[in-house]
Write an enzyme that holds these catalytic residues in place. Structure first.
Site, PDB file in Angstrom:
ATOM      1  CG  ASP A   1     -22.696 -66.889 -36.521  1.00 51.10           C
ATOM      2  OD1 ASP A   1     -22.694 -68.114 -36.283  1.00 51.10           O
ATOM      3  OD2 ASP A   1     -23.747 -66.244 -36.723  1.00 51.10           O
ATOM      4  CB  SER A   2     -19.917 -71.036 -33.434  1.00 51.35           C
ATOM      5  OG  SER A   2     -19.120 -71.531 -34.494  1.00 51.35           O
TER       6      SER A   2
ATOM      7  CG  ASP B   1     -22.017 -68.603 -40.163  1.00 52.89           C
ATOM      8  OD1 ASP B   1     -22.770 -69.067 -41.039  1.00 52.89           O
ATOM      9  OD2 ASP B   1     -21.835 -69.157 -39.055  1.00 52.89           O
TER      10      ASP B   1
ATOM     11  CE  LYS C   1     -23.612 -71.883 -41.442  1.00 45.52           C
ATOM     12  NZ  LYS C   1     -24.390 -71.202 -40.375  1.00 45.52           N
TER      13      LYS C   1
ATOM     14  CD  GLU D   1     -28.051 -68.258 -37.903  1.00 41.91           C
ATOM     15  OE1 GLU D   1     -28.978 -67.746 -37.237  1.00 41.91           O
ATOM     16  OE2 GLU D   1     -26.983 -68.645 -37.393  1.00 41.91           O
TER      17      GLU D   1
ATOM     18  CD  GLU E   1     -27.552 -75.046 -34.794  1.00 41.46           C
ATOM     19  OE1 GLU E   1     -27.193 -74.281 -35.722  1.00 41.46           O
ATOM     20  OE2 GLU E   1     -27.156 -74.909 -33.623  1.00 41.46           O
TER      21      GLU E   1
HETATM   22  O1  KIV Z   1     -21.570 -70.935 -36.508  1.00 43.62           O
HETATM   23  C1  KIV Z   1     -21.559 -72.182 -36.531  1.00 43.62           C
HETATM   24  O2  KIV Z   1     -20.643 -72.853 -36.021  1.00 43.62           O
HETATM   25  C2  KIV Z   1     -22.664 -72.856 -37.204  1.00 43.62           C
HETATM   26  C3  KIV Z   1     -22.756 -74.350 -37.045  1.00 43.62           C
HETATM   27  C4  KIV Z   1     -23.323 -74.681 -35.721  1.00 43.62           C
HETATM   28  C5  KIV Z   1     -23.501 -74.971 -38.152  1.00 43.62           C
HETATM   29  O3  KIV Z   1     -23.464 -72.230 -37.824  1.00 43.62           O
END
Ligand code: KIV
Length: 272
Positions: A52-53, A91, A121, A123, A190
């Site tokens: 989600d980055s 994510d 994924k 969190e 992280e």
């Molecule tokens: O969204 C992302 O890129 C991440 C990484 C920083 C692990 O969750």
């Protein structure tokens, strides 16, 4: 030349477990589009994270919070079309799984059906355990994410190193154990002290992939645009830059602009 192990034609959650057992480090990078995913996959990466980055890197938002499930599905399906070997982790975005396990399952099913991704994924630890269990019960592999969890940035207040104090470190260790017991296939850790990350990696049987978590874990992940030097403004200590594409690309664009203005481009061989 690829440095990837020839042993694995296609990376699965089982492969990653095997790699940890053998002490082979796992390499993970992000991708959000077809072209980048193709290059990263052909280089031999083990895991591609559709993170989600993308909210920061692709859309220019300050945080990861605004990205939607539809946008994640768009990015993930572009990535899935490119890959031949890597395991694709997607994510679940903010607001699509916290506090409601039925919604979490629906979100994960949409990711799997509509993007073709291989896993999701999420969190968090104990507070999202119901959502994790429900997704796993549908046969969808889940990767956990502990330590600095950017979807909670307004709770933390800053992007500094997490779990330096005993209370938070103890919760992190308990959460890692819980995620393993629930059936997650791996965990991202992280921005936590390297001694703590090493202790966690040694205490559980599933792979721990670190970002800013030192060298005692089972693998590493970086945001591809950061390690290529495209995001100049982002410079945390853990980031190793393998290229300076911000400068390289800028120079290429300047050369092109100069060539157009000076009528050097196109030349006789570059036209029909
Ligand atoms: O969204 C992302 O890129 C991440 C990484 C920083 C692990 O969750």
């Amino acid at each position: 030349m690829s440095v990837a192990s020839k042993e694995y034609k296609r990376i699965t959650t089982k492969t990653l477990f095997e790699m940890k057992r053998k002490g082979e480090k796992i390499a993970m990078l992000t991708a959000y589009d077809y072209t980048m995913a193709k290059i990263v996959d052909h280089a031999g990466i083990d895991i591609i994270l559709v993170g989600d980055s993308a909210s920061n890197v692709m859309a220019g938002h300050e945080t990861t919070l605004p990205i939607t499930l539809d946008q994640m599905i768009y990015h993930a399906s572009s990535v899935v079309r490119a890959i031949e070997r890597a395991l694709v982790v997607v994510d679940l975005p903010f607001g699509t799984y916290q506090g409601n396990s039925r919604q979490a399952l629906d979100s994960a099913i949409r990711i799997m059906k509509e993007s073709g991704g291989h896993s999701v994924k999420l969190e968090g630890g104990a507070e999202i355990s119901e959502s994790v269990s429900r997704i796993l019960s549908a046969g969808i592999p889940v990767m956990g994410h502990l330590g600095l969890t950017p979807q909670s940035i307004y709770k933390f207040g800053s992007y500094t190193v997490r779990a330096r104090e005993d209370e938070e470190a103890n919760k992190l260790k308990a959460d890692a154990k819980l995620l393993e017991e629930l059936g997650c296939f791996a965990i991202v850790l992280e921005k936590v002290p390297s001694a703590l990350a090493k202790e966690v990696a040694e205490s559980i049987s599933i792979p721990v992939i670190g970002i800013g978590a030192g060298d005692g874990v089972d693998g590493q992940v970086l945001v591809t645009h950061d390690m290529l030097g495209m995001t100049h403004e982002f410079s945390p200590r853990f980031l190793r830059r393998y290229l300076d594409l911000y400068i390289e690309m800028g120079n290429a664009f300047k050369n092109y602009i100069g060539d157009v203005k000076s009528r050097d481009f196109p030349n006789k061989d570059e036209q029909y």
